[in-house]
Design an enzyme around this catalytic site. Structure first.
Site, PDB file in Angstrom:
ATOM      1  N   ALA A  47       0.844  -1.200   0.000  1.00 32.85           N
ATOM      2  CA  ALA A  47       0.000   0.000   0.000  1.00 32.85           C
ATOM      3  C   ALA A  47       0.876   1.245   0.000  1.00 32.85           C
ATOM      4  CB  ALA A  47      -0.908  -0.008   1.223  1.00 32.85           C
ATOM      5  N   GLU A 134      10.636  -4.057  16.767  1.00 30.33           N
ATOM      6  CA  GLU A 134      12.066  -3.842  17.029  1.00 30.33           C
ATOM      7  C   GLU A 134      12.599  -2.580  16.345  1.00 30.33           C
ATOM      8  OE1 GLU A 134      14.305  -6.087  18.977  1.00 30.33           O
ATOM      9  OE2 GLU A 134      15.203  -4.108  18.858  1.00 30.33           O
ATOM     10  N   VAL A 137      12.667   1.546  17.803  1.00 29.23           N
ATOM     11  CA  VAL A 137      13.662   2.208  18.672  1.00 29.23           C
ATOM     12  C   VAL A 137      15.062   1.775  18.248  1.00 29.23           C
ATOM     13  CG1 VAL A 137      14.476   2.555  21.041  1.00 29.23           C
ATOM     14  CG2 VAL A 137      12.038   2.141  20.612  1.00 29.23           C
ATOM     15  N   ILE A 141      19.633  -1.791  15.980  1.00 29.68           N
ATOM     16  CA  ILE A 141      20.180  -2.379  17.214  1.00 29.68           C
ATOM     17  C   ILE A 141      19.173  -3.355  17.830  1.00 29.68           C
ATOM     18  CG2 ILE A 141      21.142  -1.902  19.503  1.00 29.68           C
ATOM     19  CD1 ILE A 141      21.697   0.956  18.574  1.00 29.68           C
ATOM     20  N   GLU A 195      16.440  16.437   8.902  1.00 26.81           N
ATOM     21  CA  GLU A 195      15.368  16.664   7.939  1.00 26.81           C
ATOM     22  C   GLU A 195      15.168  18.161   7.727  1.00 26.81           C
ATOM     23  OE1 GLU A 195      11.942  14.328   8.467  1.00 26.81           O
ATOM     24  OE2 GLU A 195      13.044  12.690   9.401  1.00 26.81           O
ATOM     25  N   ASP A 206      11.268  12.855  19.100  1.00 22.75           N
ATOM     26  CA  ASP A 206      11.603  11.514  18.609  1.00 22.75           C
ATOM     27  C   ASP A 206      12.199  10.674  19.752  1.00 22.75           C
ATOM     28  OD1 ASP A 206      12.405   9.692  16.175  1.00 22.75           O
ATOM     29  OD2 ASP A 206      14.248   9.944  17.316  1.00 22.75           O
ATOM     30  N   LYS A 210      10.732   7.177  21.883  1.00 15.12           N
ATOM     31  CA  LYS A 210      11.548   5.972  22.079  1.00 15.12           C
ATOM     32  C   LYS A 210      11.735   5.682  23.573  1.00 15.12           C
ATOM     33  CE  LYS A 210      13.873   6.736  17.657  1.00 15.12           C
ATOM     34  NZ  LYS A 210      14.970   7.440  16.988  1.00 15.12           N
ATOM     35  N   GLY A 312      18.190   5.073   9.047  1.00 12.57           N
ATOM     36  CA  GLY A 312      18.626   4.702   7.697  1.00 12.57           C
ATOM     37  C   GLY A 312      17.814   3.524   7.187  1.00 12.57           C
TER      38      GLY A 312
HETATM   39  N1  HSE Z   1      15.264  10.862  13.087  1.00 14.04           N
HETATM   40  C1  HSE Z   1      15.752   9.773  13.869  1.00 14.04           C
HETATM   41  C2  HSE Z   1      17.192   9.988  14.226  1.00 14.04           C
HETATM   42  C3  HSE Z   1      15.642   8.435  13.202  1.00 14.04           C
HETATM   43  O1  HSE Z   1      17.778  11.007  13.863  1.00 14.04           O
HETATM   44  O2  HSE Z   1      17.733   9.146  14.900  1.00 14.04           O
HETATM   45  C4  HSE Z   1      14.262   7.893  13.222  1.00 14.04           C
HETATM   46  O3  HSE Z   1      13.819   7.690  14.529  1.00 14.04           O
END
Ligand code: HSE
Length: 437
Positions: A47, A134, A137, A141, A195, A206, A210, A312
């Site tokens: 999708a 997984e 976060v 890793i 970004e 962010d 996490k 990434g």
């Molecule tokens: N934008 C995040 C970072 C990656 O810079 O680690 C995605 O969670």
């Protein structure tokens, strides 16, 4: 490779940076994955918002693309739903529907898990389905599975992490070159780490999402993003970085999740994200560039360190693939992933009760009695001073004071009182200090 068993059918929601790498790895590693699972994996549909978009040499049949994610996840021939779109809605609807219908879900959606993980966990319990995340976060890793399974015989007491690569790149660059925040952010943007709108990273949203996920798993308690104290790193200056260096420290944007007794002796959880000085001897201090690392302390295991790429397409796809394999194996063997463990219901401690240390830099006049007056403010709030350093003299002296551990509320009150002292011209910086004696 033929296994003789019917394929495990996958619905992929999203085909951007991570999704396209998932497709590529599914294709490239098809034989190995079949051998490991005992049945082939097969894409039932993908999708996306724009099915006609140019996707280079992505090894996939264009007929699999659809814009109708909800119909895709409801199809009877789908076993596992993989979501790499992000955001709260419509992802929550897609995933809840899938789980309630008994389809396993693999998701990288940290925002949804941190804001309303309860809805997904409840839907998984209702449908008897697996919920794996997984990749939500610290990218590649392996961290959530150790917390969710390997450490389930132990008692985790603290999780300290660098879980945002963009801000770690910026702070590492400030540390290496002496640059200010703006210059380092510009470099991170040019290199593609930050970004166009870096707010979620630099303001700590962010990392806070996490942190909530990590704390929930570590302490068997539902913790949401709203429970996490959050302070971004945009106010960290080149002078702060230099001051940290002078103390044998470096500055990192940390997520800290701790359990322990509150001021009334009740076992509780404290979760926070903020920049902090850490000593160069701390294992997290050497984590540079855009890498992530998480330091876990458990009563029986002692300290554990998890390190690797936190973002990434390919690293994140590695974590997604691991979850797909686990979910597929469970379906074939008729078993289930461990369900949510939230039995402890520990209360969340407010930031004021978190015990931390402050590094405070004050511009004062170098006159008799100034230090005594300043020290009196710390004493009034029951904050013990660890070190005092002075530079400059006459009208331009700077005092750098580092405290011993004290409740954050006492430390804040100390800073507010210092601001009102006529002998204090300005407070140049206030930073928390973590990870030291
Ligand atoms: N934008 C995040 C970072 C990656 O810079 O680690 C995605 O969670």
């Amino acid at each position: 490779m033929s296994s003789g068993k019917p394929a495990v059918r996958l619905a992929l929601l999203g085909c951007g940076t991570v999704g396209s790498e998932v497709v590529r790895l599914l294709h490239e590693q098809a034989d190995d994955l079949t051998a490991r699972i005992g049945a082939p994996l097969e894409l039932a549909g993908i999708a996306v918002r724009r099915p006609g978009r140019e996707r280079g040499d992505l090894p996939v049949d264009p007929a699999l693309f659809t814009t109708d994610a909800l119909s895709l996840v409801k199809r009877d021939d789908v076993d596992v739903v993989i979501e790499v779109v992000g955001g709260i809605e419509p992802a929550r609807t897609w995933l809840s529907e899938s789980l309630r219908a008994g389809r396993s879900v693999v998701t990288a959606n940290k925002a949804l898990l941190a804001e309303d993980g309860a809805t997904l966990h409840d839907a998984a319990a209702e449908g008897g389905a697996d919920l794996y995340y997984e990749a939500a976060v610290a990218g590649a890793i392996p961290l959530l599975r150790p917390l969710r399974e390997s450490l389930h015989g132990d008692r985790v007491t603290r999780v300290t992490g660098i879980v945002n690569g963009t801000t770690n790149f910026i702070l590492s660059s400030m540390d290496a070159s002496g640059a200010g925040f703006g210059e380092a952010l510009e470099e991170a943007t040019e290199l593609g780490y930050a970004e166009a709108d870096p707010t979620a990273d630099v303001e700590g949203f962010d990392a806070a999402a996490k942190a909530a996920i990590l704390a929930s798993l570590a302490f068997h308690t539902r913790v949401t993003a709203a429970d996490v104290f959050r302070e971004g790193m945009t106010a960290v200056t080149a002078a702060d970085v230099a001051s940290a260096k002078a103390m044998g420290c470096t500055i990192k944007l940390l997520c800290l999740a701790e359990r322990g007794p509150d001021s009334r002796g009740t076992e509780s959880v404290s979760v926070r994200v903020h920049p902090a000085m850490i000593p160069l001897s701390h294992p997290l201090a050497s984590v540079g560039d855009a890498y992530n690392a998480v330091f876990v302390e458990a009563e029986a295991a002692g300290p554990l360190m998890f390190y690797g790429r936190g973002a990434g397409g390919t690293p994140t796809a590695s974590a997604v693939l691991g979850d797909i394999v686990a979910a597929a194996r469970n379906r074939l063997s008729g078993t289930r992933a461990p369900s949510e463990s939230a039995y402890a219901h520990l209360p969340i401690r407010p930031i004021g009760e978190a015990v931390t240390r402050y590094h405070i830099s004050l511009d004062v006049a170098d006159r008799q009695g100034v230090l005594a007056t300043v020290a009196g403010v710390f004493a009034k709030h029951e904050v013990s001073i660890a070190t005092v350093r002075q530079s400059g003299r006459d009208e331009d002296a700077t005092l750098v004071i580092v405290t011993h551990g004290a409740p954050d509320a006492n430390l804040r009150a100390t800073v507010e009182d210092l601001r009102t002292l006529p002998i204090v011209r300005s407070i140049a910086s206030v930073l928390r200090v973590e990870g030291g004696a």
